[in-house]
Write a protein that holds these residues in place. Structure first.
Motif, mmCIF file in Angstrom:
data_model
loop_
_atom_site.group_PDB
_atom_site.id
_atom_site.type_symbol
_atom_site.label_atom_id
_atom_site.label_comp_id
_atom_site.label_asym_id
_atom_site.label_seq_id
_atom_site.Cartn_x
_atom_site.Cartn_y
_atom_site.Cartn_z
ATOM 1 N N ARG A 142 0.820 -1.211 0.000
ATOM 2 C CA ARG A 142 0.000 0.000 0.000
ATOM 3 C C ARG A 142 0.854 1.262 0.000
ATOM 4 N NH1 ARG A 142 -4.085 -1.866 -2.492
ATOM 5 N NH2 ARG A 142 -5.331 -3.390 -1.325
ATOM 6 N N LEU A 151 -4.442 4.292 -7.117
ATOM 7 C CA LEU A 151 -5.463 3.778 -6.196
ATOM 8 C C LEU A 151 -5.805 4.806 -5.115
ATOM 9 C CD1 LEU A 151 -4.236 0.083 -5.721
ATOM 10 C CD2 LEU A 151 -5.630 1.076 -7.558
ATOM 11 N N GLY A 153 -7.968 7.958 -3.171
ATOM 12 C CA GLY A 153 -9.300 7.953 -2.595
ATOM 13 C C GLY A 153 -10.291 8.857 -3.308
ATOM 14 N N SER A 176 -6.319 7.077 0.538
ATOM 15 C CA SER A 176 -6.860 5.781 0.953
ATOM 16 C C SER A 176 -5.791 4.697 1.001
ATOM 17 C CB SER A 176 -7.994 5.355 0.014
ATOM 18 O OG SER A 176 -7.561 5.325 -1.329
ATOM 19 N N GLN A 177 -4.703 4.874 0.241
ATOM 20 C CA GLN A 177 -3.609 3.889 0.306
ATOM 21 C C GLN A 177 -3.016 3.839 1.710
ATOM 22 O OE1 GLN A 177 -3.495 6.849 -1.333
ATOM 23 N NE2 GLN A 177 -2.697 6.636 -3.415
ATOM 24 N N GLU A 180 -5.346 2.052 4.090
ATOM 25 C CA GLU A 180 -5.226 0.601 3.912
ATOM 26 C C GLU A 180 -3.925 0.080 4.510
ATOM 27 O OE1 GLU A 180 -7.164 -1.177 0.231
ATOM 28 O OE2 GLU A 180 -6.639 0.811 -0.505
ATOM 29 N N GLU A 225 -13.089 0.770 1.232
ATOM 30 C CA GLU A 225 -13.466 1.022 -0.161
ATOM 31 C C GLU A 225 -14.406 2.223 -0.278
ATOM 32 O OE1 GLU A 225 -13.002 -0.503 -3.377
ATOM 33 O OE2 GLU A 225 -11.192 -1.372 -2.476
ATOM 34 N N ARG A 228 -12.199 5.003 -1.109
ATOM 35 C CA ARG A 228 -11.336 4.789 -2.267
ATOM 36 C C ARG A 228 -12.107 4.996 -3.569
ATOM 37 N NH1 ARG A 228 -7.805 -0.778 -3.092
ATOM 38 N NH2 ARG A 228 -7.721 -0.770 -5.357
#
Length: 275
Positions: A142, A151, A153, A176-177, A180, A225, A228
């Motif tokens: 991540r 990836l 958000g 968001s990475q 995570e 999610e 994301r």
């Protein structure tokens, strides 16, 4: 209205010599696999597992193939099948990113089952160690996603740490990475390893840690999610659910099944012992 933090300038290439270049994305996989290998060896030695150090060394190659092959094929078929059917040679371009956790997980599951049967190791005694070390790779993976600026958000104006990603347009977005990395990596690692090292009661429930990994990862991923951005070419799959959420639901159900199964087996052992 909050304008967001500019994305830090991160060169995706660590160094380059001639045609060879080492990228942060590749380094994350290398360090994740090596770190998991060292920790698994320590766990096996300290607890006297039948998944011995020598067997862990042998499994390293199997696991690496499962992670890379499963992760890539999972991304190809789950997330962008039409594109890769049109440009099949692009499947080999791993340095451009594009790996699926769920695909990598399936690859490792296949490798684990085949290896365990060949070496006559109880599958869940082996997998209980593997799930404890897996969050190391998840955490680093991540971080690599973050360094690539991929990836990212969804748009938000409500959190002070929202960022302007290079490929995410002018509006601030959730990093968001990093969410995570925190939950799928750090939190999952702490929970599973705390139980493995500090709770002998649960160690006797073979398969419990494996089930807990599936359950917690599925829950964490499903919830995260919502911060994301869905893949642009996929969008929402069904009822505002992303592909990542749909793939995580079976993990939650499977995790609950394994936890219940481990509890039942432990109850039978106690009955046999009492008799």
């Amino acid at each position: 209205m909050y304008s967001g933090i500019p994305f830090p300038e991160i060169d995706p290439v660590i160094f380059q010599i001639g045609f060879f270049s080492l990228r942060w994305y590749s380094m994350a996989y290398i360090l994740g696999i090596i770190g998991a290998w060292f920790l698994a060896r320590k766990m096996s030695t300290e607890k006297g597992s039948v998944f011995t150090v020598l067997k862990i060394d042998d499994f390293l190659v199997w696991a690496t193939i499962g992670i890379i092959l499963g992760g890539r094929l999972g991304y190809v078929f789950f997330y962008n099948a039409s594109y890769y059917m049109e440009f099949p040679l692009k499947i080999l371009a791993l340095w451009q990113g594009g790996m699926s956790f769920h695909g990598g997980l399936l690859g490792v599951i296949v490798a684990t089952v085949l290896f365990a049967k060949q070496r006559k190791i109880p599958i869940f005694e082996m997998s209980d160690i593997l799930v404890c070390v897996a969050p190391l790779g998840l955490f680093l993976g991540r971080l690599a996603n973050f360094s690539n600026g991929e990836l990212f958000g969804r748009v938000t104006h409500s959190v002070p740490w929202a960022m302007i990603f290079p490929d995410g347009g002018p509006e601030p977005r959730h990093p968001s990475q990093l969410y995570e990395a925190g939950l799928e990596g750090i939190a999952l690692f702490v929970i599973l390893n705390s139980i493995y090292w500090l709770s002998p009661r649960f160690q006797k429930r073979t398969g419990f840690l494996t089930g807990l990994f599936f359950l917690l990862y599925g829950i964490f991923r499903f919830l995260l999610e919502y911060t994301r951005e869905p893949d642009g070419h996929l969008g929402f799959i069904w009822q505002n659910l992303s592909m990542g959420q749909i793939l995580s639901l079976p993990m939650v159900l499977f995790g609950l099944y394994l936890i219940q199964k481990s509890s039942y087996k432990n109850k039978l052992r106690r009955i046999e012992f009492d008799e």
